[in-house]
Design a protein around this motif. Structure first.
Motif, mmCIF file in Angstrom:
data_model
loop_
_atom_site.group_PDB
_atom_site.id
_atom_site.type_symbol
_atom_site.label_atom_id
_atom_site.label_comp_id
_atom_site.label_asym_id
_atom_site.label_seq_id
_atom_site.Cartn_x
_atom_site.Cartn_y
_atom_site.Cartn_z
ATOM 1 N N VAL A 63 0.954 -1.714 0.277
ATOM 2 C CA VAL A 63 0.091 0.116 -0.282
ATOM 3 C C VAL A 63 0.759 1.665 -0.198
ATOM 4 C CG1 VAL A 63 -1.878 -0.674 0.910
ATOM 5 C CG2 VAL A 63 -0.072 0.028 2.707
ATOM 6 N N GLU A 64 2.155 1.191 0.346
ATOM 7 C CA GLU A 64 2.844 2.507 0.151
ATOM 8 C C GLU A 64 4.272 1.974 -0.628
ATOM 9 O OE1 GLU A 64 4.672 3.041 4.763
ATOM 10 O OE2 GLU A 64 2.091 3.857 4.667
ATOM 11 N N ALA A 65 4.505 3.815 -1.408
ATOM 12 C CA ALA A 65 5.576 3.468 -1.768
ATOM 13 C C ALA A 65 5.785 4.567 -2.197
ATOM 14 C CB ALA A 65 5.481 3.212 -3.565
ATOM 15 N N GLN A 66 7.293 4.833 -2.998
ATOM 16 C CA GLN A 66 8.486 5.895 -2.900
ATOM 17 C C GLN A 66 8.387 6.150 -4.626
ATOM 18 O OE1 GLN A 66 11.897 5.761 -1.012
ATOM 19 N NE2 GLN A 66 10.812 6.399 1.306
ATOM 20 N N VAL A 72 4.044 7.958 -1.306
ATOM 21 C CA VAL A 72 2.812 8.336 -1.784
ATOM 22 C C VAL A 72 1.965 6.355 -1.518
ATOM 23 C CG1 VAL A 72 3.587 6.752 -3.915
ATOM 24 C CG2 VAL A 72 1.936 8.506 -4.048
ATOM 25 N N ARG A 73 0.796 6.950 -1.631
ATOM 26 C CA ARG A 73 0.426 5.415 -1.649
ATOM 27 C C ARG A 73 -0.007 5.526 -2.401
ATOM 28 N NH1 ARG A 73 -1.346 4.134 3.593
ATOM 29 N NH2 ARG A 73 -2.823 3.236 3.648
ATOM 30 N N PRO A 76 -6.442 1.585 -3.686
ATOM 31 C CA PRO A 76 -6.790 0.129 -4.260
ATOM 32 C C PRO A 76 -6.818 -1.557 -5.356
ATOM 33 C CG PRO A 76 -8.091 1.357 -2.389
ATOM 34 C CD PRO A 76 -7.033 2.220 -3.687
ATOM 35 N N GLY A 77 -7.167 0.095 -6.428
ATOM 36 C CA GLY A 77 -6.805 -0.758 -7.550
ATOM 37 C C GLY A 77 -5.645 -0.570 -8.614
ATOM 38 N N MET A 78 -4.634 -0.193 -7.834
ATOM 39 C CA MET A 78 -2.984 0.204 -8.737
ATOM 40 C C MET A 78 -2.400 -1.176 -9.196
ATOM 41 S SD MET A 78 0.470 0.285 -8.312
ATOM 42 C CE MET A 78 1.451 1.329 -8.982
ATOM 43 N N ARG A 79 -2.355 -0.719 -10.521
ATOM 44 C CA ARG A 79 -2.333 -1.785 -11.304
ATOM 45 C C ARG A 79 -0.255 -1.583 -11.757
ATOM 46 N NH1 ARG A 79 -5.048 -1.377 -16.859
ATOM 47 N NH2 ARG A 79 -4.502 0.515 -16.338
ATOM 48 N N LEU A 80 0.440 -2.720 -10.990
ATOM 49 C CA LEU A 80 2.226 -2.462 -11.509
ATOM 50 C C LEU A 80 2.047 -3.067 -13.106
ATOM 51 C CD1 LEU A 80 4.864 -1.145 -11.101
ATOM 52 C CD2 LEU A 80 5.150 -2.748 -9.803
ATOM 53 N N SER A 107 -8.601 12.488 -7.897
ATOM 54 C CA SER A 107 -8.957 12.818 -6.669
ATOM 55 C C SER A 107 -8.581 12.570 -5.166
ATOM 56 C CB SER A 107 -10.654 12.150 -6.904
ATOM 57 O OG SER A 107 -9.770 10.707 -6.875
ATOM 58 N N SER A 108 -7.326 11.803 -5.184
ATOM 59 C CA SER A 108 -7.456 11.384 -4.004
ATOM 60 C C SER A 108 -6.001 11.261 -3.781
ATOM 61 C CB SER A 108 -7.725 9.714 -3.360
ATOM 62 O OG SER A 108 -7.109 8.912 -4.503
ATOM 63 N N GLY A 109 -4.851 11.513 -4.974
ATOM 64 C CA GLY A 109 -3.933 11.619 -4.696
ATOM 65 C C GLY A 109 -3.235 10.502 -5.019
ATOM 66 N N MET A 110 -3.676 9.863 -5.054
ATOM 67 C CA MET A 110 -3.294 7.975 -4.826
ATOM 68 C C MET A 110 -2.663 7.752 -6.140
ATOM 69 S SD MET A 110 -5.597 5.793 -2.671
ATOM 70 C CE MET A 110 -5.473 6.229 -0.800
ATOM 71 N N LEU A 111 -1.180 6.871 -6.170
ATOM 72 C CA LEU A 111 -0.735 6.248 -7.191
ATOM 73 C C LEU A 111 -1.820 4.963 -7.929
ATOM 74 C CD1 LEU A 111 1.902 6.216 -8.664
ATOM 75 C CD2 LEU A 111 3.111 4.115 -7.721
ATOM 76 N N LEU A 112 -1.833 5.396 -9.442
ATOM 77 C CA LEU A 112 -2.826 4.772 -9.871
ATOM 78 C C LEU A 112 -2.586 3.148 -10.534
ATOM 79 C CD1 LEU A 112 -6.103 3.868 -10.443
ATOM 80 C CD2 LEU A 112 -5.985 5.709 -11.667
ATOM 81 N N THR A 113 -1.517 3.879 -11.567
ATOM 82 C CA THR A 113 -0.474 3.169 -12.585
ATOM 83 C C THR A 113 0.559 3.409 -12.366
ATOM 84 O OG1 THR A 113 -2.800 3.160 -14.109
ATOM 85 C CG2 THR A 113 -1.144 2.136 -15.362
#
Length: 145
Positions: A63-66, A72-73, A76-80, A107-113
């Motif tokens: 759930v956490e990365a840099q 950066v968070r 939930p649907g993050m794709r690598l 909208s959330s500022g989270m890493l998506l893809t």
């Protein structure tokens, strides 16, 4: 016993060698669309969304990365995605660093893809990959001696 002749609309089936030769001729002269659509190499250059930026991604947990050292968070649907565009499971790359193109959810500022880049993709310029500007300052020049 006399048999009735075959009706004119019904023909005899071709024998196996004749059917095989017809199929072989069809395959030999037909275009090969499958080979025309393949990339020259696995991990060829892909196209990315315009808003995608470049950074070094370090996976700390699922759930956490840099991104370039900044926390950066992950959504939930993050794709690598690997250089071959295969989905990479986050738990299998914890602690690893990758050069990636990435998208942040607005909208959330989270890493998506995030797309792990191949060497050919790294060579292409992208926003976020170092300083890119169309002017220079005097201080940017080499020091005078």
């Amino acid at each position: 016993m006399t048999r009735c002749p075959m009706p004119p609309n019904r023909r005899a089936r071709p024998t196996l060698p004749a059917a095989f030769l017809a199929l072989a001729a069809l395959l030999a002269f037909a275009p090969a669309p499958v080979f025309a659509q393949m990339h020259g190499e696995l991990g060829g250059v892909r196209t990315f969304p315009v808003e995608a930026k470049r950074a070094t991604l370090t996976i700390l947990s699922t759930v956490e990365a840099q991104l370039d050292g900044k926390p950066v968070r992950m959504a939930p649907g993050m794709r690598l995605l690997s250089p071959q565009n295969a989905l990479v499971m986050l738990h299998s790359v914890i602690g690893q660093k990758f050069i990636v193109n990435y998208r942040i959810e607005g909208s959330s500022g989270m890493l998506l893809t995030a797309w792990v880049l191949s060497k050919a993709e790294i060579a292409l310029p992208r926003a976020g990959s170092g300083e890119q500007r169309n002017f220079t300052f005097e201080t940017d020049a080499s020091p005078r001696q």
